[in-house]
Design an enzyme around this catalytic site. Structure first.
Site, mmCIF file in Angstrom:
data_model
loop_
_atom_site.group_PDB
_atom_site.id
_atom_site.type_symbol
_atom_site.label_atom_id
_atom_site.label_comp_id
_atom_site.label_asym_id
_atom_site.label_seq_id
_atom_site.Cartn_x
_atom_site.Cartn_y
_atom_site.Cartn_z
ATOM 1 N N ASP A 61 0.694 -1.014 0.137
ATOM 2 C CA ASP A 61 -0.020 -0.045 0.001
ATOM 3 C C ASP A 61 1.034 1.196 -0.033
ATOM 4 O O ASP A 61 2.013 1.372 0.409
ATOM 5 C CB ASP A 61 -0.923 -0.074 1.257
ATOM 6 C CG ASP A 61 -1.974 -1.243 1.182
ATOM 7 O OD1 ASP A 61 -2.248 -1.630 0.147
ATOM 8 O OD2 ASP A 61 -2.396 -1.450 2.351
ATOM 9 N N ARG A 62 0.336 2.311 -0.587
ATOM 10 C CA ARG A 62 0.998 3.613 -0.495
ATOM 11 C C ARG A 62 1.489 3.958 0.804
ATOM 12 O O ARG A 62 2.704 4.422 0.817
ATOM 13 C CB ARG A 62 -0.027 4.726 -1.088
ATOM 14 C CG ARG A 62 0.739 5.958 -1.084
ATOM 15 C CD ARG A 62 -0.191 6.974 -1.524
ATOM 16 N NE ARG A 62 -1.237 7.263 -0.128
ATOM 17 C CZ ARG A 62 -1.905 8.269 -0.253
ATOM 18 N NH1 ARG A 62 -2.035 9.285 -1.225
ATOM 19 N NH2 ARG A 62 -2.829 8.549 0.768
#
Length: 214
Positions: A61-62
């Site tokens: 995930d970012r």
């Protein structure tokens, strides 16, 4: 994602050979490009400048930092993809969550599915969710916070984030699942600390680690 301002600077390379590249992804940087020119800056795009043949194997995930493995050949990519799909890899994450988590070890076995009206959020759904299993081991705990290691046995989107929320102990700084804590922390407190897998050519086991920055 409209306020996407990824961190700048060199990407730490943890390991490289003719077949593999492992990097320590910083929090706030996308693994792959998003939709739109403003989301073009990402880890794989930066790596391609120095490693033109780099190929994607998995994502973080970012807002998650830590170990990511990339392939440098088609064969390595196929071999690594198969290891992820058949759960031959072993992943360890470090997290800080709200409240005191008890007992000191345990598992979360809750099926997950995308929460369509609130994409990209995910949710627990016993009717249509896909199986998801996460183990945990507490390292230190106080009334306000627990530091623990997480061991995902499956690789569902936002799995660790939703599973911790379902336990009543959301990951601190998580903008989706604990937005009330996001202002109090410089980032989401989730880091991919260690990845174990077999080398696609030699078959030997590799363990690559990146220390948590928090």
């Amino acid at each position: 994602m409209s306020d996407y301002t990824p961190p700048q600077g060199e990407i730490p390379i943890l390991y490289e050979d003719a077949d593999l590249l492992l990097a320590d992804k910083p929090a706030g940087l996308l693994s792959v490009p998003g939709k739109g020119e403003h989301l073009a800056d990402c880890l794989i795009a930066r790596l391609q400048r120095a490693f033109p043949t780099v190929r994607l194997v998995h994502r973080l995930d970012r807002d998650t930092s830590g170990v990511m493995v990339f392939a440098l050949t088609e064969h390595a990519q196929r071999h690594l993809n198969q290891q992820f799909e058949t759960r031959k890899t072993r992943k360890t994450y470090l997290a800080r969550v709200a409240g005191r988590l008890e007992p000191r070890t345990g598992e979360v076995d809750l099926p997950l599915i995308v929460d369509w009206p609130n994409r990209p959020r995910q949710k627990v759904c016993h009717e249509t969710g896909k199986p998801a299993l996460t183990g945990w081991k507490v390292m230190t705990a106080s009334e306000g916070e627990t530091r623990l290691r997480l061991f995902p046995q499956t690789g569902r989107t936002h799995q660790l984030r939703v599973h911790m929320l379902a336990l009543g102990h959301p990951i601190l700084g998580d903008p989706f699942y604990a937005p009330e804590t996001a202002q109090a922390y410089p980032r989401m407190m989730l880091h991919a600390e260690e990845l174990r897998f077999n080398h696609p050519e030699s078959g030997k086991g590799l363990t690559i680690r990146a220390p948590a920055p928090f």
